[in-house]
Design a protein around this motif. Structure first.
Motif, PDB file in Angstrom:
ATOM      1  N   ILE A   5     100.415 -57.155  41.542  1.00  0.00           N
ATOM      2  CA  ILE A   5     101.321 -57.868  42.443  1.00  0.00           C
ATOM      3  C   ILE A   5     102.707 -57.287  42.207  1.00  0.00           C
ATOM      4  CG2 ILE A   5     102.210 -60.122  43.127  1.00  0.00           C
ATOM      5  CD1 ILE A   5      99.688 -61.351  41.806  1.00  0.00           C
ATOM      6  N   ARG A   6     103.236 -56.612  43.196  1.00  0.00           N
ATOM      7  CA  ARG A   6     104.466 -55.840  42.996  1.00  0.00           C
ATOM      8  C   ARG A   6     105.689 -56.490  43.636  1.00  0.00           C
ATOM      9  NH1 ARG A   6     104.410 -51.239  40.522  1.00  0.00           N
ATOM     10  NH2 ARG A   6     102.608 -49.848  40.426  1.00  0.00           N
ATOM     11  N   ASN A   7     106.821 -56.296  42.959  1.00  0.00           N
ATOM     12  CA  ASN A   7     108.167 -56.512  43.520  1.00  0.00           C
ATOM     13  C   ASN A   7     108.476 -57.950  43.909  1.00  0.00           C
ATOM     14  OD1 ASN A   7     108.632 -53.665  43.389  1.00  0.00           O
ATOM     15  ND2 ASN A   7     107.486 -53.423  45.317  1.00  0.00           N
ATOM     16  N   GLY A   8     107.783 -58.913  43.317  1.00  0.00           N
ATOM     17  CA  GLY A   8     108.092 -60.308  43.615  1.00  0.00           C
ATOM     18  C   GLY A   8     109.156 -60.858  42.665  1.00  0.00           C
ATOM     19  N   ARG A   9     109.788 -61.931  43.091  1.00  0.00           N
ATOM     20  CA  ARG A   9     110.685 -62.661  42.197  1.00  0.00           C
ATOM     21  C   ARG A   9     109.810 -63.535  41.309  1.00  0.00           C
ATOM     22  NH1 ARG A   9     115.129 -67.404  43.787  1.00  0.00           N
ATOM     23  NH2 ARG A   9     115.639 -67.986  41.610  1.00  0.00           N
ATOM     24  N   VAL A  10     109.585 -63.099  40.094  1.00  0.00           N
ATOM     25  CA  VAL A  10     108.711 -63.809  39.177  1.00  0.00           C
ATOM     26  C   VAL A  10     109.505 -64.925  38.500  1.00  0.00           C
ATOM     27  CG1 VAL A  10     107.291 -63.642  37.099  1.00  0.00           C
ATOM     28  CG2 VAL A  10     107.253 -61.792  38.799  1.00  0.00           C
ATOM     29  N   ILE A  11     109.042 -66.164  38.699  1.00  0.00           N
ATOM     30  CA  ILE A  11     109.639 -67.317  38.026  1.00  0.00           C
ATOM     31  C   ILE A  11     108.588 -67.907  37.099  1.00  0.00           C
ATOM     32  CG2 ILE A  11     110.711 -69.577  38.273  1.00  0.00           C
ATOM     33  CD1 ILE A  11     111.710 -68.784  40.998  1.00  0.00           C
ATOM     34  N   ASP A  12     108.836 -67.756  35.815  1.00  0.00           N
ATOM     35  CA  ASP A  12     107.915 -68.235  34.782  1.00  0.00           C
ATOM     36  C   ASP A  12     108.739 -68.995  33.753  1.00  0.00           C
ATOM     37  OD1 ASP A  12     106.102 -68.678  32.770  1.00  0.00           O
ATOM     38  OD2 ASP A  12     105.563 -66.573  32.455  1.00  0.00           O
ATOM     39  N   PRO A  13     108.970 -70.297  33.971  1.00  0.00           N
ATOM     40  CA  PRO A  13     109.848 -71.066  33.088  1.00  0.00           C
ATOM     41  C   PRO A  13     109.426 -71.054  31.624  1.00  0.00           C
ATOM     42  CG  PRO A  13     109.473 -72.262  35.115  1.00  0.00           C
ATOM     43  CD  PRO A  13     108.519 -71.107  35.116  1.00  0.00           C
ATOM     44  N   GLN A  14     108.119 -71.046  31.355  1.00  0.00           N
ATOM     45  CA  GLN A  14     107.650 -71.053  29.971  1.00  0.00           C
ATOM     46  C   GLN A  14     108.197 -69.857  29.202  1.00  0.00           C
ATOM     47  OE1 GLN A  14     105.840 -73.352  28.327  1.00  0.00           O
ATOM     48  NE2 GLN A  14     105.909 -72.135  26.451  1.00  0.00           N
ATOM     49  N   ASN A  15     108.303 -68.710  29.870  1.00  0.00           N
ATOM     50  CA  ASN A  15     108.789 -67.490  29.225  1.00  0.00           C
ATOM     51  C   ASN A  15     110.222 -67.144  29.606  1.00  0.00           C
ATOM     52  OD1 ASN A  15     106.413 -66.688  27.708  1.00  0.00           O
ATOM     53  ND2 ASN A  15     105.428 -66.329  29.698  1.00  0.00           N
ATOM     54  N   ASP A  16     110.921 -68.105  30.232  1.00  0.00           N
ATOM     55  CA  ASP A  16     112.327 -67.916  30.613  1.00  0.00           C
ATOM     56  C   ASP A  16     112.514 -66.661  31.463  1.00  0.00           C
ATOM     57  OD1 ASP A  16     114.971 -68.726  30.692  1.00  0.00           O
ATOM     58  OD2 ASP A  16     115.542 -67.569  28.925  1.00  0.00           O
ATOM     59  N   ILE A  17     111.603 -66.481  32.439  1.00  0.00           N
ATOM     60  CA  ILE A  17     111.651 -65.311  33.318  1.00  0.00           C
ATOM     61  C   ILE A  17     112.050 -65.726  34.725  1.00  0.00           C
ATOM     62  CG2 ILE A  17     110.258 -63.543  34.457  1.00  0.00           C
ATOM     63  CD1 ILE A  17     108.526 -63.406  31.949  1.00  0.00           C
ATOM     64  N   ASP A  18     113.017 -65.041  35.276  1.00  0.00           N
ATOM     65  CA  ASP A  18     113.392 -65.149  36.692  1.00  0.00           C
ATOM     66  C   ASP A  18     113.967 -63.798  37.081  1.00  0.00           C
ATOM     67  OD1 ASP A  18     114.302 -65.666  39.226  1.00  0.00           O
ATOM     68  OD2 ASP A  18     115.370 -67.515  38.706  1.00  0.00           O
ATOM     69  N   ASP A  19     113.083 -62.900  37.566  1.00  0.00           N
ATOM     70  CA  ASP A  19     113.485 -61.516  37.792  1.00  0.00           C
ATOM     71  C   ASP A  19     112.516 -60.851  38.772  1.00  0.00           C
ATOM     72  OD1 ASP A  19     114.888 -59.167  37.544  1.00  0.00           O
ATOM     73  OD2 ASP A  19     114.562 -58.935  35.387  1.00  0.00           O
ATOM     74  N   ILE A  20     112.918 -59.730  39.333  1.00  0.00           N
ATOM     75  CA  ILE A  20     112.054 -58.948  40.206  1.00  0.00           C
ATOM     76  C   ILE A  20     111.136 -58.101  39.332  1.00  0.00           C
ATOM     77  CG2 ILE A  20     111.924 -57.310  42.100  1.00  0.00           C
ATOM     78  CD1 ILE A  20     113.253 -59.993  42.790  1.00  0.00           C
ATOM     79  N   LEU A  21     109.842 -58.435  39.329  1.00  0.00           N
ATOM     80  CA  LEU A  21     108.903 -57.819  38.404  1.00  0.00           C
ATOM     81  C   LEU A  21     107.539 -57.635  39.072  1.00  0.00           C
ATOM     82  CD1 LEU A  21     109.722 -60.038  35.280  1.00  0.00           C
ATOM     83  CD2 LEU A  21     110.514 -57.687  35.649  1.00  0.00           C
ATOM     84  N   ASP A  22     106.669 -56.930  38.356  1.00  0.00           N
ATOM     85  CA  ASP A  22     105.273 -56.774  38.763  1.00  0.00           C
ATOM     86  C   ASP A  22     104.389 -57.617  37.847  1.00  0.00           C
ATOM     87  OD1 ASP A  22     106.290 -54.841  40.479  1.00  0.00           O
ATOM     88  OD2 ASP A  22     105.731 -53.168  39.168  1.00  0.00           O
ATOM     89  N   VAL A  23     103.257 -58.042  38.371  1.00  0.00           N
ATOM     90  CA  VAL A  23     102.272 -58.782  37.580  1.00  0.00           C
ATOM     91  C   VAL A  23     100.926 -58.071  37.706  1.00  0.00           C
ATOM     92  CG1 VAL A  23     101.050 -60.974  37.273  1.00  0.00           C
ATOM     93  CG2 VAL A  23     103.461 -60.980  37.968  1.00  0.00           C
ATOM     94  N   ALA A  24     100.351 -57.713  36.576  1.00  0.00           N
ATOM     95  CA  ALA A  24      99.074 -57.001  36.562  1.00  0.00           C
ATOM     96  C   ALA A  24      97.972 -57.931  36.074  1.00  0.00           C
ATOM     97  CB  ALA A  24      99.153 -55.774  35.656  1.00  0.00           C
ATOM     98  N   ILE A  25      96.821 -57.896  36.798  1.00  0.00           N
ATOM     99  CA  ILE A  25      95.663 -58.739  36.490  1.00  0.00           C
ATOM    100  C   ILE A  25      94.469 -57.849  36.175  1.00  0.00           C
ATOM    101  CG2 ILE A  25      94.030 -60.410  37.429  1.00  0.00           C
ATOM    102  CD1 ILE A  25      96.299 -61.444  39.226  1.00  0.00           C
ATOM    103  N   LYS A  26      93.770 -58.191  35.080  1.00  0.00           N
ATOM    104  CA  LYS A  26      92.564 -57.448  34.706  1.00  0.00           C
ATOM    105  C   LYS A  26      91.546 -58.401  34.105  1.00  0.00           C
ATOM    106  CE  LYS A  26      90.881 -53.534  31.968  1.00  0.00           C
ATOM    107  NZ  LYS A  26      91.238 -52.465  30.998  1.00  0.00           N
ATOM    108  N   ASP A  27      90.322 -58.342  34.607  1.00  0.00           N
ATOM    109  CA  ASP A  27      89.213 -59.146  34.082  1.00  0.00           C
ATOM    110  C   ASP A  27      89.543 -60.637  34.038  1.00  0.00           C
ATOM    111  OD1 ASP A  27      87.740 -56.804  33.715  1.00  0.00           O
ATOM    112  OD2 ASP A  27      88.500 -56.535  31.666  1.00  0.00           O
ATOM    113  N   GLY A  28      90.223 -61.129  35.080  1.00  0.00           N
ATOM    114  CA  GLY A  28      90.527 -62.544  35.180  1.00  0.00           C
ATOM    115  C   GLY A  28      91.643 -63.029  34.281  1.00  0.00           C
TER     116      GLY A  28
END
Length: 417
Positions: A5-28
């Protein structure tokens, strides 16, 4: 990689993330989150201009479909709206739980966990959940603490807490409310799980008399980690004093000591007036629950993105809204494999969009506010598998507004007429 998943605004409060990032998924599982990941993948999703979050968690639904009058299909009403995990809030009790497990939990694509009702039959057909007079807690015999505890201990992989409804109409005109509350509190404490309390039109006061400290109160007698739902209702037992328009001190103190407050929108428990008063005092929900069921899935609740939309309109910070549907409910219900995008977590991912709009959106009592921004689900992955997203066919629904106006007269806190 399976999915990138490319170039989205990733908001992940648990990890204090709010940035334009990629998310990679493998084997669930979540494989990596980072900027410009150089990885080969079977599929790529361009999330440019969109918001990417951990899979949304609806902290309060009723999804015991067909076995209870309120039960909705979690895959159609929740997963298809970007929600990967739901908490069924007391549809089953100890005597009806195995059906929920076999026919809903085991067969749904949505991850379903549940709160066990202190009443043996749960919400099979009682009071406002079944159309008949009376309620599920009208007799002491049905409030079986021992069976509740045994059922929880034998099914901890699915049961994450206890539920009780404190309303006079479902507890023999209030006669058994206090005992239902005591037994539910005890069962939750014995099993070391949270208790969620529905507290509407109850004989147990929201604000207790300080001259009588031994008197039972709700949320006064809730413990840290317990959950007070239907927070923004305007009925008797509202968190707001109808005279001063201030939040009751017992409510403020409960939140300070760690009691969690759930929006619990429902079909009659979200009042714009109450929510605006709370917003001015920065009293935001810890957990975002739609209380989705057959009577509100076509309005006024619709889905959890609509509930999120309402709190965005109220001024709740976007990151806190995301927290209330990701890391906060995961922590509240001890769901340790979800709630963040940390490496190795289950690959539950939701993609959202904020659209400009201009609609008069209803609360549950027919009051409307002009909403200018709407949160919409765009894509969703559950355990790494993508599922189709659909939107409400009618939004807002004028019929839901008309139904709400029928109960408006019973509100103790509401707009000036």
């Amino acid at each position: 990689m399976d999915t990138l998943i490319r170039n989205g605004r990733v908001i992940d409060p648990q990890n204090d993330i709010d940035d334009i990032l990629d998310v990679a998924i493998k084997d669930g599982k979540i494989f990596a989150v980072g900027r410009n990941l150089q990885l080969n993948s079977k599929s790529t999703y361009d999330a440019s201009g969109l918001i990417v979050t951990p899979g949304l968690i609806d902290a309060h639904v009723h999804c015991y479909q067909y076995a209870t009058p309120l039960g909705i299909n979690p895959d159609d009403a929740c997963l298809a709206r970007g929600v990967t995990t739901v908490i069924d809030a007391g549809s089953s009790g100890a005597s009806t739980f195995l059906g929920l497990r076999k026919f809903i939990v085991d067969k749904s694509k949505t991850r379903v966990r549940c709160l066990l009702h202190i009443a043996l039959h749960g919400l099979a057909a009682a009071g406002c959940s079944g159309g008949a007079l009376g309620g599920e807690s009208d007799t002491l015999a049905i409030l079986d603490e021992e069976e509740c505890v045994k059922c929880i201990q034998a099914n901890r992989d699915v049961i994450v807490g206890v539920k009780v409804r404190l309303s006079a109409s479902v507890c023999d005109n209030g006669r058994l409310e206090a005992e239902a509350f005591r037994r539910a509190l005890s069962a939750a404490k014995r099993c070391a799980v949270p208790l969620m309390v529905h507290h509407v039109e109850s004989t147990i006061p929201t604000q207790t008399d300080r001259a009588s400290p031994s008197s039972l109160g709700c949320p006064k007698d809730l413990q840290a980690g317990d959950i007070y739902t239907h927070t923004y209702n305007g009925w008797r037992c509202s968190i707001v004093d109808p005279e001063t328009k201030e939040i009751h001190s017992d409510v403020i103190e409960a939140k300070a000591r760690g009691v969690l407050f759930d929006s619990g929108h429902g079909a009659g428990a979200f009042n714009w007036t109450v929510a605006e008063i709370a917003a001015k005092q920065n009293f935001w929900p810890n957990l975002m629950g739609s209380d989705l069921h057959t009577e509100n899935q076509e309005g006024p609740a619709y889905d959890i993105p609509t509930v999120m939309t309402k709190f965005l309109h109220l001024g709740m910070p976007l990151n806190e809204i995301v927290r209330s549907v990701t890391s906060s409910p995961a922590r509240a219900y001890s769901l340790n494999s979800i709630g963040s995008l940390s490496e190795g977590m289950d690959a539950d991912v939701s993609v959202l969009r904020i659209d400009e709009c201009d609609v008069n959106l209803e609360d549950t009592v027919g009051q409307k506010r002009n909403v200018k921004k709407r949160i919409l689900p765009v894509a969703v992955w559950r355990d790494g598998k993508e599922h189709q997203v659909v939107l409400p066919t009618i939004w807002p629904n004028t019929n839901a507004i008309k139904r709400g106006l029928m109960i408006n007269k019973h509100q103790i806190v509401k707009d000036k007429e």
